[in-house]
Design a protein around this motif. Structure first.
Motif, mmCIF file in Angstrom:
data_model
loop_
_atom_site.group_PDB
_atom_site.id
_atom_site.type_symbol
_atom_site.label_atom_id
_atom_site.label_comp_id
_atom_site.label_asym_id
_atom_site.label_seq_id
_atom_site.Cartn_x
_atom_site.Cartn_y
_atom_site.Cartn_z
ATOM 1 N N HIS A 67 0.812 -1.221 0.000
ATOM 2 C CA HIS A 67 0.000 0.000 0.000
ATOM 3 C C HIS A 67 0.845 1.272 0.000
ATOM 4 O O HIS A 67 0.302 2.367 0.058
ATOM 5 N N TRP A 87 0.046 -8.745 -4.843
ATOM 6 C CA TRP A 87 1.345 -8.159 -5.187
ATOM 7 C C TRP A 87 1.521 -8.130 -6.704
ATOM 8 O O TRP A 87 2.019 -7.144 -7.256
ATOM 9 N N ARG A 90 -0.472 -5.381 -8.182
ATOM 10 C CA ARG A 90 0.204 -4.076 -7.983
ATOM 11 C C ARG A 90 1.352 -3.921 -8.978
ATOM 12 O O ARG A 90 1.588 -2.817 -9.504
ATOM 13 N N ASP A 93 -0.206 -2.951 -12.245
ATOM 14 C CA ASP A 93 -0.661 -1.561 -12.219
ATOM 15 C C ASP A 93 0.523 -0.601 -12.303
ATOM 16 O O ASP A 93 0.446 0.440 -12.967
ATOM 17 N N HIS A 94 1.602 -0.944 -11.641
ATOM 18 C CA HIS A 94 2.805 -0.091 -11.655
ATOM 19 C C HIS A 94 3.418 -0.059 -13.057
ATOM 20 O O HIS A 94 3.893 0.978 -13.511
#
Ligand SMILES: C[S@@+](CC[C@H](N)C(=O)[O-])C[C@H]1O[C@@H](n2cnc3c(N)ncnc32)[C@H](O)[C@@H]1O
Length: 176
Positions: A67, A87, A90, A93-94
């Motif tokens: 987060h 994870w 994420r 998305d990154h």
């Protein structure tokens, strides 16, 4: 093979057979693929660095690295538990990340976060032997096949340049 010998590995699922979720990436793999700007899941004490900056569970007011704010090229070998998909999501998305997980290629989480989102995969020839939190190499290999998951061009290029033994698969979404 005895049961004791079998139990030296990390078990047959995403988590370790002995309940352990902390298995460190072999440092030779980090040397081959790095350098990385951020490892969002590596709590102290750390026997070596995997990136320029590391996050542990205490960051983001105790919410943990999942987060916190991510930056740069990310290395992500997440805890070996049932939350690994968060994870990977994420990482996707990154958009600039290399992740290392077990190759549970049939699972819904793998489809959602890898097959549907990643740019390339690297399947190792043989199994990786991970390290304990104190840096000691485990007595046996991980007990399952591992896969590198690349999100973004830079991550794919890092795998291509690393000289690892295995097969790089580009996920080209070509209409047939
Ligand atoms: C599988 S180990 C990998 C360590 C390191 N990333 C590497 O590649 O060697 C997972 C690490 O995530 C840490 N961790 C667990 N929960 C976390 C959280 N919520 N935020 C950040 N790190 C966490 C563990 O303490 C452990 O150091």
């Amino acid at each position: 093979m005895s049961q004791a010998t079998l139990n030296l590995g990390m078990g047959g699922h995403q988590n370790a057979g002995n309940g352990e979720t902390v298995w460190l990436t072999p440092p030779s793999l980090i040397r081959a693929l790095g350098p990385f700007d951020l490892d969002p899941c590596f709590s102290p004490p750390r026997p070596w660095a995997t990136a320029g900056e590391h996050y542990g569970p205490d960051v983001a007011g105790g919410l943990g690295g999942l987060h916190a704010e991510w930056f740069g090229l990310v290395w992500c070998n997440p805890p070996y538990d049932r939350h690994f998909g968060r994870w990977l999501e994420r990482c996707a998305d990154h958009g600039r990340a290399l992740a290392l997980v077990f190759a549970r290629t049939e699972t819904a989480e793998f489809h959602r976060t890898v097959w549907n989102r990643a740019d390339a995969l690297f399947f190792f020839e043989g199994r990786l032997t991970f390290h304990h939190p104190n840096g000691q190499k485990a007595a046996a290999n991980g007990g399952a096949p591992s896969v590198l998951v690349a999100y973004g061009r830079e991550a794919v290029q890092r795998i291509a340049a690393a000289g690892l033994r295995g097969r790089l698969i580009h996920l080209q979404r070509v209409a047939v």
